[in-house]
Scaffold this motif. Structure first.
Motif, short mmCIF file in Angstrom:
data_model
loop_
_atom_site.label_atom_id
_atom_site.label_comp_id
_atom_site.label_asym_id
_atom_site.label_seq_id
_atom_site.Cartn_x
_atom_site.Cartn_y
_atom_site.Cartn_z
N UNK A 150 37.78 8.13 -3.59
CA UNK A 150 37.70 7.43 -2.30
C UNK A 150 37.04 6.06 -2.50
N UNK A 151 37.65 5.04 -1.96
CA UNK A 151 37.14 3.68 -2.12
C UNK A 151 37.86 2.92 -3.21
N UNK A 191 39.09 0.90 -0.48
CA UNK A 191 38.22 0.88 0.68
C UNK A 191 38.72 -0.09 1.76
N UNK A 192 39.39 -1.16 1.36
CA UNK A 192 39.89 -2.13 2.35
C UNK A 192 41.00 -1.55 3.23
N UNK A 193 41.70 -0.54 2.71
CA UNK A 193 42.85 -0.01 3.45
C UNK A 193 42.43 0.83 4.65
N UNK A 194 41.22 1.38 4.61
CA UNK A 194 40.78 2.29 5.66
C UNK A 194 40.71 1.58 7.01
N UNK A 216 46.27 2.93 5.27
CA UNK A 216 46.23 4.19 4.54
C UNK A 216 47.63 4.68 4.20
N UNK A 217 48.58 4.46 5.10
CA UNK A 217 49.96 4.88 4.81
C UNK A 217 50.54 4.07 3.65
N UNK A 218 50.20 2.80 3.58
CA UNK A 218 50.68 1.99 2.45
C UNK A 218 50.05 2.46 1.14
N UNK A 219 48.76 2.82 1.18
CA UNK A 219 48.11 3.34 -0.02
C UNK A 219 48.77 4.64 -0.47
N UNK A 238 28.38 7.16 -7.04
CA UNK A 238 28.85 8.55 -7.05
C UNK A 238 29.96 8.67 -6.00
N UNK A 239 31.12 9.11 -6.44
CA UNK A 239 32.31 9.03 -5.62
C UNK A 239 32.84 10.41 -5.24
#
Length: 606
Positions: free
Chosen positions: A421-422, A427-430, A436-439, A470-471
């Motif tokens: 995540x990120x 992170x810019x797509x959120x 998010x659909x493009x990601x 930490x992701x």
């Protein structure tokens, strides 16, 4: 912004030039306002084919409608459009996947879905189908194949990005041993900055590689600029570095000023840096300003560690501000921030203390290879990795690229890294509409690049912008069907780093009829840091431990006497990690306890 655009447009008008967007706009305006020309081309072109329709923008679609005569009482044009809305990944360039839905609504064409896939095996396609089904705004299709299910999608979790890189190298070597050519193996990542640690692992493993559609990390212009500034801190008489950045970012120092500087340096038999004081007038003032900047950077960082020095230089040299002003400069900024990570990793690998100053103070002994400053060592390391490891034309080499660059390509084995995540989704797509659909479409493209084998990896911690973060695993991993995936790493007894022992996991992999045995060791019999008091658990060494250490790439054991050329004599007090990421904690008689990267630290048993 309107004022800036007006000034830009006026400049273009004066020079008689126009950019690509302006060409599209003028073509549209010509067809719209000139009926004679519009009719001429509508009657001339009776058949129009649009390829990669999902990548068209709003202006191109409007232009197409005029060219085809749509809206007339009776259109004479036959339109044929080919596209895949699930592979629309260029919204940042203006592409609008909505054009495909508008086309269906306005033209009511006969639609043929091309769902049979001739590239990938069944497990890979099922994973792609289930993932993209989470997107709401799509036309819909379901890929199928007659090639059989093949290998399941493999998911690997690493403790750190260094261990992720080490795992990549081990897996690639196993595939090559089993008969797969390197050129059939691709490593994908979401952003260019992620390539640095992968390149370092390939370089250390002596594996030839090629960066597709881009440059290797240390060959990128922004990295070369930053290193040039740092070379001037270490050696102000470096004329090549001086010439590279004296006017970057621009300071009004033109070609004539540089010619005057070169003449002065030749006349006085000195470096450009020293010759700056002999230049007069406006040119002299500008060059003197650059010299003062270098002196300021050197003075401000003289007590800094190497990562602190790198961060200060890229911030105060003007590089960050310069690239932030560019339309697509964010990738370059991320690469510059990754350079801080490279410096942090270098300090750890070479066994320097975390508080060791980057440069040797003036007057102290700098003789001997082992006594060079961390900054000098880092610059030498960068030069080495930027050397001849790039694969030659035609050489069998691993392919590295961003997912965007991979579109349209295919490989027998694909490694998709950094699924956190990120990072992916970015992170810019959120926060962006439909981001998010493009990601997810981008992830769909990544999955469908693989023909036979697909590996997805993520890490518990990753070095970003000079800090360990930490992701959480990417949400896309949860969107894959469990019947099509295989987890290579079991859950730890305690997932916190250092918070308990992990388990040993062994699995067999098949390729070309051969079995490939792989073992992942998480350290259930290796001492780890305690979360509460940083103490080290005691361990009883044994023949079993020695054998396990061999599998990890070293033969050191706890309690062993060792020698390091920089820190002297010491005793191993703890071991952790594996492969290129294996580390040892050594209590040195004169320097105290230090963690060293065993693949680089030149530690010798005594």
């Amino acid at each position: 912004m309107i004022q800036l655009y007006e000034a830009y447009d006026a400049q273009c008008q004066r020079e008689g030039v126009c950019d690509f967007s302006e060409l599209l706009l003028r073509s549209y305006e010509l067809l719209k306002h000139n009926e004679i020309i519009r009719t001429h081309y509508q009657e001339r072109f009776h058949h129009i084919l649009i390829d990669e329709f999902q990548d068209t923008n709003a202006l191109q679609y409007a232009w197409l409608k005029l060219l085809s005569g749509h809206g007339r009482h009776q259109s004479t044009s036959a339109l044929f459009a080919v596209g895949d809305d699930d592979q629309s990944i260029y919204a940042f360039r203006g592409a609008d996947v909505e054009n495909m839905r508008l086309y269906e609504k306005q033209y009511k064409p006969v639609t043929v879905k091309l769902e049979q896939n001739y590239r990938s095996h069944g497990h890979i396609l099922d994973a792609a189908n289930h993932l993209i089904a989470h997107n709401v705004e799509r036309l819909g299709k379901n890929l199928r194949t007659e090639a059989g299910y093949g290998e399941p999608v493999r998911i690997y979790e690493a403790a750190s990005d260094g261990m992720e890189s080490a795992w990549l190298i081990d897996e690639i070597k196993a595939l090559v041993r089993a008969g797969m050519s390197r050129s059939e193996v691709a490593i994908l990542y979401r952003s260019n900055a992620q390539s640095r640690i992968i390149e370092h692992g390939l370089f250390s493993g002596n594996i030839p590689y090629r960066v597709y559609g881009g440059l290797r990390f240390f060959e990128r212009a922004e990295i070369k600029h930053a290193l040039a500034y740092m070379r001037l801190l270490e050696n102000p008489n470096d004329d090549t570095s001086f010439a590279r950045v004296v006017n970057f970012p621009t300071r009004g120092i033109g070609a004539r000023s540089l010619e005057a500087l070169q003449d002065a340096a030749k006349l006085h038999q000195c470096s450009f840096y020293a010759a700056a004081s002999f230049i007069e007038g406006k040119a002299g003032s500008s060059i003197a300003g650059f010299v003062r900047l270098i002196e300021h950077l050197r003075d401000a960082t003289k007590h800094n560690t190497l990562p602190e020095t790198v961060e200060y230089v890229i911030q105060h040299s003007g590089l960050i501000q310069h690239y932030l002003s560019e339309r697509e400069g964010q990738d370059r900024v991320e690469n510059l921030q990754e350079l801080i990570n490279a410096a942090t990793a270098f300090v750890a690998e070479e066994g320097y203390g975390q508080d060791v100053q980057a440069a040797t103070p003036p007057g102290e002994d700098q003789a001997g290879v082992e006594d060079i400053s961390p900054l000098a060592g880092f610059l030498a390391h960068a030069s080495l990795e930027a050397g001849d490891n790039q694969a030659e034309a035609g050489q069998d080499a691993i392919q590295l690229m961003t997912v965007h660059s991979a579109k349209g390509l295919e490989f027998s084995a694909v490694f998709m890294t950094g699924l956190e995540e990120g990072l992916f989704p970015h992170e810019n797509s959120i926060s962006e509409p439909h981001g998010l659909e493009e990601e997810r479409r981008l992830m769909y493209v990544a999955i469908t690049r693989a023909k036979e084998r697909l590996y997805l990896s993520h890490t518990q911690s990753r070095m970003l912008h000079g800090q360990v973060r930490y992701n959480m695993p990417s949400r896309f991993l949860d969107e894959l069907p469990i019947e099509n995936v295989k987890h290579l790493t079991p859950k730890a007894k305690d997932a916190r780093w250092g918070g308990g022992s992990w388990q040993k996991s062994t699995s067999q992999k098949q390729y070309g009829g051969d079995s490939i045995d792989q073992a992942w060791w998480s350290g259930d019999d290796v001492p780890v840091r305690d979360d509460t008091n940083q103490s080290t658990n005691a361990i009883v060494t044994s023949a079993k431990q020695l054998e396990q250490n061999k599998k990890r790439g070293h033969t050191f054991r706890v309690g062993q006497e060792v020698f390091h050329t920089k820190f002297g004599e010491g005793r191993v007090s703890a071991l952790e990690g594996e492969g290129l990421d294996a580390k040892a904690q050594v209590n040195f008689k004169r320097h105290g306890a230090k963690w060293l990267q065993l693949s680089i630290a030149k530690l010798v048993a005594v």
